[in-house]
Scaffold this active site. Sequence first.
Site, PDB file in Angstrom:
ATOM      1  N   ALA A  65      23.309  63.181  20.264  1.00  0.00           N
ATOM      2  CA  ALA A  65      24.131  63.866  19.601  1.00  0.00           C
ATOM      3  C   ALA A  65      23.190  65.233  19.803  1.00  0.00           C
ATOM      4  O   ALA A  65      22.074  65.039  19.698  1.00  0.00           O
ATOM      5  CB  ALA A  65      24.376  63.695  18.295  1.00  0.00           C
ATOM      6  N   GLY A 110      23.133  58.814  20.395  1.00  0.00           N
ATOM      7  CA  GLY A 110      24.607  58.842  20.803  1.00  0.00           C
ATOM      8  C   GLY A 110      24.756  58.489  22.093  1.00  0.00           C
ATOM      9  O   GLY A 110      25.768  57.977  22.560  1.00  0.00           O
ATOM     10  N   GLU A 113      24.870  54.936  22.421  1.00  0.00           N
ATOM     11  CA  GLU A 113      25.859  54.448  21.780  1.00  0.00           C
ATOM     12  C   GLU A 113      26.824  54.390  22.658  1.00  0.00           C
ATOM     13  O   GLU A 113      27.872  53.398  22.563  1.00  0.00           O
ATOM     14  CB  GLU A 113      26.025  55.046  20.447  1.00  0.00           C
ATOM     15  CG  GLU A 113      25.039  54.662  19.451  1.00  0.00           C
ATOM     16  CD  GLU A 113      25.197  55.556  18.134  1.00  0.00           C
ATOM     17  OE1 GLU A 113      24.681  56.846  18.136  1.00  0.00           O
ATOM     18  OE2 GLU A 113      25.463  54.841  16.865  1.00  0.00           O
ATOM     19  N   GLU A 133      17.157  57.963  16.138  1.00  0.00           N
ATOM     20  CA  GLU A 133      17.519  58.614  14.902  1.00  0.00           C
ATOM     21  C   GLU A 133      16.794  58.697  13.723  1.00  0.00           C
ATOM     22  O   GLU A 133      16.412  59.664  12.887  1.00  0.00           O
ATOM     23  CB  GLU A 133      18.862  58.437  14.716  1.00  0.00           C
ATOM     24  CG  GLU A 133      20.029  58.548  15.665  1.00  0.00           C
ATOM     25  CD  GLU A 133      20.091  57.482  16.710  1.00  0.00           C
ATOM     26  OE1 GLU A 133      19.325  56.743  16.960  1.00  0.00           O
ATOM     27  OE2 GLU A 133      21.270  57.361  17.350  1.00  0.00           O
TER      28      GLU A 133
END
Length: 266
Positions: A65, A110, A113, A133
Amino acid sequence: MSDDVLVVERQGPVAQLRINRPRQHNALNADVLSAVDRALDELAATEVRAIVLTGTGERAFSAGADLHELAGLGADRAHDVLGRGQAVVARIERSPVPVIAAVNGLALGGGFEIALACTFAVLAETAELGLPETGLGLMPGYGGTQRLARRVGAPVAAYTMLTGERMSAERAYGLGLTPVPPVPVGGVVDAAHDLALRVAARGPRAVRASLEALHRGADGSLESGLALESALAGVVTGGEEAAEGIAAFLGKRTPAFDATRGGEQA
Ligand SMILES: CCCCCCCCCCCCC/C=C/C(=O)SCCNC(=O)CCNC(=O)[C@H](O)C(C)(C)COP(=O)(O)OP(=O)(O)OC[C@H]1O[C@@H](n2cnc3c(N)ncnc32)[C@H](O)[C@@H]1OP(=O)(O)O
């Protein structure tokens, strides 16, 4: 069908989506995820049979992200954007045609992910997967806490999240996170395309029905999954595509699936 941050290309039955923010290591911001959503909308109206998802360059598939976008997000807004981001990732996972990640480098946060949500991934030998994270006071928010644990077990998922330690492509292969051995980075997109073409040559409705059974069956009990499988398999087996596939085998020729009508959509 391309936005600056996402390049969409069609090559016959295969489409390629390429995250295109190389200066930020293909970090995922709202524009990227919205562009992915739009591209999936557009491709759903076509006869595409497989999608390859990759990132520009050879350093990163995606560094996760966009931290600039995360900075200063209040809890309410973060919850909203997380929900929207999760919805796009879930859409990738539930795609009616396979989405094959060509992981061309780092897949962090992300980025990992999203790769986890793909039907399967082809990893470059240089690829590294990680969930950093917690080192930033954040946590996975695009499904990593759930999908990684379901793929490799809670201890490895917990270790990956709580240490931020990256796993090599070889380690990911050993854990079963990819069905194929890692490939040289210069060939990862071609390898993913070759796989996509192998899938595209098979009965398209049979492929879609098999994926539907896999996805929807994952939500429930074995009993309900078997009932779903037999319902879908009944439709597929009674369809024109199966008739063509069986006739081609018995006639010792290549099936002409394109010639079969949609029939009853499985
Ligand atoms: C449909 C709408 C959806 C809306 C969605 C909005 C956002 C919602 C967020 C929801 C969150 C979900 C959960 C996911 C969380 C995350 O993914 S958190 C981020 C996890 N990723 C990381 O921690 C990796 C961070 N990056 C790095 O560790 C390193 O950059 C690297 C990838 C290892 C590369 O290192 P190096 O080669 O040394 O390059 P750098 O100098 O560090 O980086 C080059 C420039 O790129 C910028 N950059 C790198 N990563 C990011 C990033 N994730 N976000 C933003 N920018 C990034 C970096 O800042 C450098 O920029 P400049 O300094 O301007 O050159």
